[in-house]
Write an enzyme that holds these catalytic residues in place. Structure first.
Site, PDB file in Angstrom:
ATOM      1  N   ALA A 140       0.833  -1.207   0.000  1.00  0.00           N
ATOM      2  CA  ALA A 140       0.000   0.000   0.000  1.00  0.00           C
ATOM      3  C   ALA A 140       0.863   1.251   0.000  1.00  0.00           C
ATOM      4  O   ALA A 140       1.328   1.695   1.050  1.00  0.00           O
ATOM      5  CB  ALA A 140      -0.932  -0.026   1.211  1.00  0.00           C
ATOM      6  N   GLU A 143      -1.753   6.925  -2.788  1.00  0.00           N
ATOM      7  CA  GLU A 143      -2.804   7.635  -2.035  1.00  0.00           C
ATOM      8  C   GLU A 143      -3.609   8.497  -3.011  1.00  0.00           C
ATOM      9  O   GLU A 143      -3.140   8.772  -4.125  1.00  0.00           O
ATOM     10  CB  GLU A 143      -2.156   8.537  -0.982  1.00  0.00           C
ATOM     11  CG  GLU A 143      -1.344   7.752   0.014  1.00  0.00           C
ATOM     12  CD  GLU A 143      -0.769   8.615   1.123  1.00  0.00           C
ATOM     13  OE1 GLU A 143      -0.963   9.861   1.087  1.00  0.00           O
ATOM     14  OE2 GLU A 143      -0.139   8.043   2.014  1.00  0.00           O
ATOM     15  N   ALA A 146      -1.285  11.227  -3.951  1.00  0.00           N
ATOM     16  CA  ALA A 146       0.139  10.910  -4.168  1.00  0.00           C
ATOM     17  C   ALA A 146       0.262   9.566  -4.868  1.00  0.00           C
ATOM     18  O   ALA A 146       0.086   8.515  -4.254  1.00  0.00           O
ATOM     19  CB  ALA A 146       0.885  10.874  -2.829  1.00  0.00           C
ATOM     20  N   TYR A 247      14.034   4.190   0.172  1.00  0.00           N
ATOM     21  CA  TYR A 247      15.038   3.213  -0.262  1.00  0.00           C
ATOM     22  C   TYR A 247      14.369   1.849  -0.502  1.00  0.00           C
ATOM     23  O   TYR A 247      14.652   1.168  -1.482  1.00  0.00           O
ATOM     24  CB  TYR A 247      16.140   3.126   0.791  1.00  0.00           C
ATOM     25  CG  TYR A 247      17.171   2.082   0.456  1.00  0.00           C
ATOM     26  CD1 TYR A 247      18.034   2.271  -0.623  1.00  0.00           C
ATOM     27  CD2 TYR A 247      17.264   0.911   1.191  1.00  0.00           C
ATOM     28  CE1 TYR A 247      18.960   1.308  -0.957  1.00  0.00           C
ATOM     29  CE2 TYR A 247      18.185  -0.057   0.862  1.00  0.00           C
ATOM     30  CZ  TYR A 247      19.040   0.137  -0.213  1.00  0.00           C
ATOM     31  OH  TYR A 247      19.936  -0.829  -0.547  1.00  0.00           O
ATOM     32  N   GLU A 256      10.012  -5.600  -9.517  1.00  0.00           N
ATOM     33  CA  GLU A 256       8.601  -5.448  -9.874  1.00  0.00           C
ATOM     34  C   GLU A 256       8.451  -5.170 -11.367  1.00  0.00           C
ATOM     35  O   GLU A 256       7.602  -5.744 -12.038  1.00  0.00           O
ATOM     36  CB  GLU A 256       8.076  -4.205  -9.169  1.00  0.00           C
ATOM     37  CG  GLU A 256       7.200  -4.447  -7.990  1.00  0.00           C
ATOM     38  CD  GLU A 256       6.758  -3.101  -7.433  1.00  0.00           C
ATOM     39  OE1 GLU A 256       7.208  -2.817  -6.337  1.00  0.00           O
ATOM     40  OE2 GLU A 256       5.998  -2.359  -8.081  1.00  0.00           O
ATOM     41  N   ARG A 257       9.286  -4.264 -11.867  1.00  0.00           N
ATOM     42  CA  ARG A 257       9.146  -3.861 -13.277  1.00  0.00           C
ATOM     43  C   ARG A 257       9.582  -4.975 -14.216  1.00  0.00           C
ATOM     44  O   ARG A 257       8.994  -5.163 -15.282  1.00  0.00           O
ATOM     45  CB  ARG A 257       9.935  -2.557 -13.513  1.00  0.00           C
ATOM     46  CG  ARG A 257       9.226  -1.405 -12.839  1.00  0.00           C
ATOM     47  CD  ARG A 257       9.962  -0.107 -12.823  1.00  0.00           C
ATOM     48  NE  ARG A 257       9.167   0.879 -12.078  1.00  0.00           N
ATOM     49  CZ  ARG A 257       9.619   2.010 -11.593  1.00  0.00           C
ATOM     50  NH1 ARG A 257      10.887   2.358 -11.782  1.00  0.00           N
ATOM     51  NH2 ARG A 257       8.819   2.819 -10.934  1.00  0.00           N
ATOM     52  N   GLY A 353     -12.631  -9.388 -34.870  1.00  0.00           N
ATOM     53  CA  GLY A 353     -13.875  -8.738 -35.290  1.00  0.00           C
ATOM     54  C   GLY A 353     -14.872  -8.689 -34.150  1.00  0.00           C
ATOM     55  O   GLY A 353     -14.495  -8.506 -32.981  1.00  0.00           O
TER      56      GLY A 353
END
Ligand code: FAD
Length: 398
Positions: A140, A143, A146, A247, A256-257, A353
């Site tokens: 988490a 926000e 943010a 950090y 993660e990326r 389609g």
């Protein structure tokens, strides 16, 4: 190196031949694929309506799939990074972005900081049950005011006797409705921006309120708005250094990326194969769709995109595993693959389609509209395209 021929092979086997995976990885792949095909894929549509059940975590814990690359002393399998990437690739076989990411947020985003920065007591309380699938964790950070700009977090943790009192709200939190624990970024010294962020392990309990958000894609995952009202967090739940949270965020981002890039490559490969098969089977104007040059060329471009994305991602991965600091390559891989995946899914829908636009008919094309919606998140989540370009601007000294 995958050849053009292997990329174009119509049976989703090309990645097996890639140099980074050993025979052990391929055996693991087989067993994960069998699990995904038998126990997850058949529920993809149902879970699109209901979100996937917690029992998926329990079952994956039972099968030792939640801690493939985590140390055995905490209940993991002690494998290398690639074992977890095999899982990431194979989870795409369930054709549900929400399911794949719902699990990946737990395994690749919430658990790693506990392993890397947690005390022994925290690892015992959160990591070990998390790897068994008995506890579900969410990360988490975001926000309402943010997102990309992490330094302006407002969720405040005020020091009190024996711990902190937390007030604020988090939004767009994957798994945030069901999570037992939030790996939560808070402002411990709000006036210090980046230098004033800390992480707390917040157990679900008094003062923690979650509600589900509705969204364009990823319907199988829950995404929460979370209110934190006078939540007392004991001092032993500080994760990592006080005011050292930025950090921790940065330390996790590369992995993660990379995981997002690998997931996109896996999903693109499967989508391409299915669409190519559809184009071979579907007749229009007296011949298969693939017999029309415009469609054939489109599929050729799409295969090129899958191959390019795989090469760029695997290059970043190799550097990461070799212990380099491949910020540039990982950032490029994230930027390239997420946008390319979204564009490829849109092309898949176009080639299907009207069938591609239909929802939940249970037929062979039911995955298409879901994949097109699910792929839209990639350029936003985990650091948006614009933020990737900003990072590259700095790395490239622009
Ligand atoms: C389905 C879903 C699941 C998510 N899961 C999680 C989760 O589990 N945990 C979590 O913490 N977060 C999660 N997120 C949040 C996600 O990480 C953020 O949405 C993302 O970081 C962008 O933040 P934002 O939405 O506040 O957009 P903003 O930061 O407000 O940005 C809005 C737009 O402006 C652009 N922008 C921002 N700054 C700049 C700049 N300097 N230059 C140019 N353009 C800029 C952005 O790229 C974006 O296009 C999730 C989001 C979604 C949609």
């Amino acid at each position: 190196m995958a050849t053009a021929e292997s990329v174009l092979k119509p049976d989703h086997q090309a990645k097996r031949k890639h140099f980074i995976f050993t025979d052990e990885h391929e055996q693991l792949r087989e067993s994960i694929r069998a699990f995904v095909t038998k126990e997850l894929a058949p529920h993809a549509e149902e879970w699109e309506e209901t979100t996937f059940p917690d029992s998926v975590f329990h079952r994956m814990g039972e099968l030792d799939l939640l801690g493939l690359d985590k140390p055995e002393e905490y209940g993991g399998q002690g494998g290398d990074y690639f074992t977890s990437l095999v899982l990431g690739e194979e989870m795409t076989g369930a054709n549900s972005g929400g399911l794949a990411m719902g699990v990946a947020v737990h395994t690749d985003m919430a658990m790693p900081p506990i392993l890397a920065f947690g005390t022994e007591e925290q690892k015992e309380r959160y990591l070990t049950p998390g790897l068994r699938g008995e506890l579900i964790a969410a990360l988490a950070i975001t926000e309402p005011d943010a997102g990309s700009d992490v330094a302006s977090l407002r969720t405040r943790a005020r020091e009190v006797d024996g711990g902190w009192l937390v007030n604020g709200s988090k939004t767009y939190i994957t798994g945030g409705v069901r999570a037992d624990v939030l790996v939560c970024a808070v402002a411990t010294k709000p006036e210090s921006g980046h230098q004033g962020i800390s992480f707390l392990l917040i157990d679900r309990g008094e003062g923690v309120h979650s509600s589900a958000l509705r969204k364009l894609g990823w319907h199988a995952s829950d995404t929460a708005e979370i209110g934190l009202h006078d939540v007392f967090v004991p001092e032993e739940n500080l994760l990592g250094a006080l005011h050292g949270g930025f950090y921790l965020i940065m330390a996790n981002f590369q992995w993660e990326r990379l995981a997002m890039a690998l997931g996109a490559v896996g999903a693109m490969q499967i989508a391409w194969e299915r669409t190519a098969q559809f184009a071979r089977d579907r007749q229009a104007f007296g011949r298969p769709l693939s017999g029309h040059q415009a469609i054939r060329h489109k599929l050729a471009d799409m295969a090129t995109s899958v191959h390019t994305c795989r090469c760029v991602t695997h290059d970043a991965l190799r550097r990461f595993v070799a212990g380099e600091d491949p910020l540039r390559e990982v950032t490029m891989a994230k930027l390239l693959t997420q946008r390319a995946s979204f564009e490829l899914m849109d092309q898949c829908l176009q080639i299907h389609g009207g069938a591609g636009y239909m929802r939940g008919d249970g037929g062979p094309s039911a995955w298409v509209e879901r994949a097109a919606r699910d792929a839209r998140l990639g350029p936003i989540g985990g650091g948006s395209d614009e933020i990737m370009r900003e990072i590259l601007g700095r790395v490239l000294d622009l």
